[in-house]
Design a protein around this motif. Sequence first.
Motif, PDB file in Angstrom:
ATOM      1  N   GLY A  18       0.899  -1.136   0.224  1.00  0.00           N
ATOM      2  CA  GLY A  18       0.064  -0.046  -0.127  1.00  0.00           C
ATOM      3  C   GLY A  18       0.947   1.368   0.082  1.00  0.00           C
ATOM      4  N   LEU A  19       0.740   2.131  -0.821  1.00  0.00           N
ATOM      5  CA  LEU A  19       1.523   3.320  -1.215  1.00  0.00           C
ATOM      6  C   LEU A  19       1.283   4.236  -0.046  1.00  0.00           C
ATOM      7  CD1 LEU A  19       3.579   4.489  -2.943  1.00  0.00           C
ATOM      8  CD2 LEU A  19       1.872   5.772  -3.877  1.00  0.00           C
ATOM      9  N   ALA A  20       2.310   4.995   0.602  1.00  0.00           N
ATOM     10  CA  ALA A  20       2.135   5.922   1.762  1.00  0.00           C
ATOM     11  C   ALA A  20       3.006   7.177   1.432  1.00  0.00           C
ATOM     12  CB  ALA A  20       2.551   5.265   2.947  1.00  0.00           C
ATOM     13  N   ALA A  21       3.197   7.345   0.016  1.00  0.00           N
ATOM     14  CA  ALA A  21       3.909   8.637  -0.301  1.00  0.00           C
ATOM     15  C   ALA A  21       3.717   8.713  -1.682  1.00  0.00           C
ATOM     16  CB  ALA A  21       5.562   8.092  -0.204  1.00  0.00           C
ATOM     17  N   SER A  22       3.662  10.240  -2.254  1.00  0.00           N
ATOM     18  CA  SER A  22       3.279  10.450  -3.394  1.00  0.00           C
ATOM     19  C   SER A  22       4.807  11.184  -4.238  1.00  0.00           C
ATOM     20  CB  SER A  22       2.172  11.500  -3.376  1.00  0.00           C
ATOM     21  OG  SER A  22       2.714  12.547  -2.778  1.00  0.00           O
ATOM     22  N   GLN A 228       3.180 -17.582 -12.370  1.00  0.00           N
ATOM     23  CA  GLN A 228       3.044 -16.511 -11.236  1.00  0.00           C
ATOM     24  C   GLN A 228       1.987 -15.269 -12.226  1.00  0.00           C
ATOM     25  OE1 GLN A 228       6.067 -12.987 -11.112  1.00  0.00           O
ATOM     26  NE2 GLN A 228       6.337 -13.765  -9.265  1.00  0.00           N
ATOM     27  N   SER A 229       1.118 -14.908 -11.223  1.00  0.00           N
ATOM     28  CA  SER A 229       0.130 -13.993 -11.729  1.00  0.00           C
ATOM     29  C   SER A 229       0.225 -12.780 -10.719  1.00  0.00           C
ATOM     30  CB  SER A 229      -1.006 -14.672 -11.585  1.00  0.00           C
ATOM     31  OG  SER A 229      -2.216 -13.547 -12.149  1.00  0.00           O
ATOM     32  N   CYS A 230       0.500 -11.490 -11.390  1.00  0.00           N
ATOM     33  CA  CYS A 230       0.208 -10.189 -10.384  1.00  0.00           C
ATOM     34  C   CYS A 230      -0.738  -9.331 -11.120  1.00  0.00           C
ATOM     35  CB  CYS A 230       1.912  -9.589 -10.478  1.00  0.00           C
ATOM     36  SG  CYS A 230       3.155 -10.540 -10.062  1.00  0.00           S
ATOM     37  N   GLN A 231      -1.116  -8.556 -10.216  1.00  0.00           N
ATOM     38  CA  GLN A 231      -2.192  -7.494 -10.694  1.00  0.00           C
ATOM     39  C   GLN A 231      -1.788  -6.179  -9.855  1.00  0.00           C
ATOM     40  OE1 GLN A 231      -4.967  -8.231 -12.545  1.00  0.00           O
ATOM     41  NE2 GLN A 231      -4.024 -10.455 -12.449  1.00  0.00           N
ATOM     42  N   TYR A 232      -1.578  -5.197 -10.661  1.00  0.00           N
ATOM     43  CA  TYR A 232      -0.987  -3.698 -10.170  1.00  0.00           C
ATOM     44  C   TYR A 232      -2.225  -2.683 -10.445  1.00  0.00           C
ATOM     45  CZ  TYR A 232       3.418  -6.163 -10.703  1.00  0.00           C
ATOM     46  OH  TYR A 232       4.412  -6.908 -10.514  1.00  0.00           O
ATOM     47  N   THR A 233      -2.147  -1.740  -9.266  1.00  0.00           N
ATOM     48  CA  THR A 233      -2.931  -0.600  -9.197  1.00  0.00           C
ATOM     49  C   THR A 233      -1.873   0.666  -9.324  1.00  0.00           C
ATOM     50  OG1 THR A 233      -4.832  -1.644  -8.199  1.00  0.00           O
ATOM     51  CG2 THR A 233      -4.760   0.759  -8.171  1.00  0.00           C
ATOM     52  N   LEU A 234      -2.407   1.344 -10.306  1.00  0.00           N
ATOM     53  CA  LEU A 234      -1.250   2.570 -10.389  1.00  0.00           C
ATOM     54  C   LEU A 234      -2.011   3.823 -10.044  1.00  0.00           C
ATOM     55  CD1 LEU A 234      -0.503   0.366 -12.710  1.00  0.00           C
ATOM     56  CD2 LEU A 234       1.319   1.819 -13.006  1.00  0.00           C
ATOM     57  N   ASP A 235      -1.045   4.814  -9.725  1.00  0.00           N
ATOM     58  CA  ASP A 235      -1.467   6.141  -9.382  1.00  0.00           C
ATOM     59  C   ASP A 235      -1.760   6.978 -10.890  1.00  0.00           C
ATOM     60  OD1 ASP A 235      -1.275   9.142  -9.201  1.00  0.00           O
ATOM     61  OD2 ASP A 235      -1.222   8.670  -7.003  1.00  0.00           O
ATOM     62  N   PRO A 236      -3.095   7.157 -11.129  1.00  0.00           N
ATOM     63  CA  PRO A 236      -3.306   7.861 -12.423  1.00  0.00           C
ATOM     64  C   PRO A 236      -2.462   9.087 -12.814  1.00  0.00           C
ATOM     65  CG  PRO A 236      -5.123   8.018 -10.931  1.00  0.00           C
ATOM     66  CD  PRO A 236      -4.240   7.290 -10.188  1.00  0.00           C
ATOM     67  N   LYS A 237      -2.153   9.871 -11.699  1.00  0.00           N
ATOM     68  CA  LYS A 237      -1.516  10.854 -12.084  1.00  0.00           C
ATOM     69  C   LYS A 237       0.177  10.872 -12.083  1.00  0.00           C
ATOM     70  CE  LYS A 237      -5.001  14.317  -9.952  1.00  0.00           C
ATOM     71  NZ  LYS A 237      -5.116  15.434  -8.709  1.00  0.00           N
ATOM     72  N   ARG A 238       0.437   9.982 -11.418  1.00  0.00           N
ATOM     73  CA  ARG A 238       1.927  10.123 -11.210  1.00  0.00           C
ATOM     74  C   ARG A 238       2.681   8.586 -11.396  1.00  0.00           C
ATOM     75  NH1 ARG A 238      -0.558  12.245  -6.613  1.00  0.00           N
ATOM     76  NH2 ARG A 238       0.127  14.388  -6.149  1.00  0.00           N
ATOM     77  N   LYS A 239       1.749   7.606 -11.955  1.00  0.00           N
ATOM     78  CA  LYS A 239       1.862   6.260 -12.744  1.00  0.00           C
ATOM     79  C   LYS A 239       3.001   5.555 -12.005  1.00  0.00           C
ATOM     80  CE  LYS A 239       2.234   9.052 -17.100  1.00  0.00           C
ATOM     81  NZ  LYS A 239       3.079   9.320 -18.363  1.00  0.00           N
ATOM     82  N   HIS A 240       3.074   5.505 -10.672  1.00  0.00           N
ATOM     83  CA  HIS A 240       3.985   4.637  -9.832  1.00  0.00           C
ATOM     84  C   HIS A 240       2.878   3.624  -9.172  1.00  0.00           C
ATOM     85  CE1 HIS A 240       3.387   8.009  -6.984  1.00  0.00           C
ATOM     86  NE2 HIS A 240       2.811   7.102  -6.548  1.00  0.00           N
ATOM     87  N   VAL A 241       3.555   2.516  -8.815  1.00  0.00           N
ATOM     88  CA  VAL A 241       2.731   1.428  -8.131  1.00  0.00           C
ATOM     89  C   VAL A 241       1.837   1.965  -6.999  1.00  0.00           C
ATOM     90  CG1 VAL A 241       2.579  -0.922  -7.431  1.00  0.00           C
ATOM     91  CG2 VAL A 241       3.856  -0.169  -9.496  1.00  0.00           C
ATOM     92  N   SER A 242       0.642   1.647  -6.575  1.00  0.00           N
ATOM     93  CA  SER A 242       0.112   2.129  -5.440  1.00  0.00           C
ATOM     94  C   SER A 242      -0.278   0.796  -4.703  1.00  0.00           C
ATOM     95  CB  SER A 242      -0.794   2.937  -5.544  1.00  0.00           C
ATOM     96  OG  SER A 242      -1.948   2.542  -6.400  1.00  0.00           O
ATOM     97  N   GLU A 243      -0.537  -0.244  -5.449  1.00  0.00           N
ATOM     98  CA  GLU A 243      -0.907  -1.597  -4.709  1.00  0.00           C
ATOM     99  C   GLU A 243      -0.362  -2.755  -5.909  1.00  0.00           C
ATOM    100  OE1 GLU A 243      -4.320  -2.737  -2.214  1.00  0.00           O
ATOM    101  OE2 GLU A 243      -5.032  -3.369  -4.071  1.00  0.00           O
ATOM    102  N   ALA A 244       0.252  -3.855  -5.262  1.00  0.00           N
ATOM    103  CA  ALA A 244       0.440  -4.961  -6.219  1.00  0.00           C
ATOM    104  C   ALA A 244       0.036  -6.193  -5.500  1.00  0.00           C
ATOM    105  CB  ALA A 244       2.063  -4.851  -6.312  1.00  0.00           C
TER     106      ALA A 244
END
Length: 258
Positions: A18-22, A228-244
């Motif tokens: 879980g992302l805690a920085a921007s 292996q199977s991975c699902q990623y959620t990305l910050d729409p403005k900054r494009k980095h990974v917020s959850e994997a």
Amino acid sequence: MGPPRPALLPLLLLLLLGLAASARAKDATRFKHLRKYVYNYEAESSSGVPGTADSRSSTKINCKVELEVPQLCNFILKTSHCTLKEVYGFNPEGKALLKKAKSSEEFAAAMSKYDLRLAVPEGKQVLLYPEKEEPKHILNIKRGIISALLLPPDTEEAKQVLFLDTVYGNCSSDVTVKTRKGNVATEISIERNLENCDHFQPISTGVSPLALIKGMTRPLSMLIGSSQSCQYTLDPKRKHVSEAICKEQHLFLPFSYK
């Protein structure tokens, strides 16, 4: 009677961050230099033979993960506040009951003792610079964290096959953009057949991020099917990974005629 039915040994690995920085991402790595990203890392492994509940085992780790970016494409990985839990029984629904392991404090000290420096000069190849004293099983856990965080740069293609560095080596990866917000990908999935990774040896080199399956001979390790199977959620403005969230399965046939 025919030959005994092969038993299966599944291994499930779950990574939740879980992302805690921007920060604003750069094309090469999705992370901006001079910023620090803070994640919660959770990994759980369960193994056993279907139909034999008493033989199941489970291990779970939690850590605070900090990813510092002193220079573009260069990183420092810090892990702290780690805990190690192990199974002591199962509830009536079959869910594992976990308690803090006796070695949890030792594990936490080993995970936080050394920082791990790395570079991603091309956005795909990952170069690690670990301390010489870093134990291999601790380094493998950190490699697993890194391989879950570093996604390829965004493109306009909905589907593509890329060769990406992971904890298992360089792997052919089926990358699918599932959701976009404007021109920016916000949900991405990656599927891998780990047996197609270069130099993949699931047992003999101890490359499991939890270092739970190791020490067996090469011929026996070839009896394992791994995916292996991975699902990623990305910050729409900054494009980095917020959850994997990644799931792995290793199927072992110990009674195979081979």
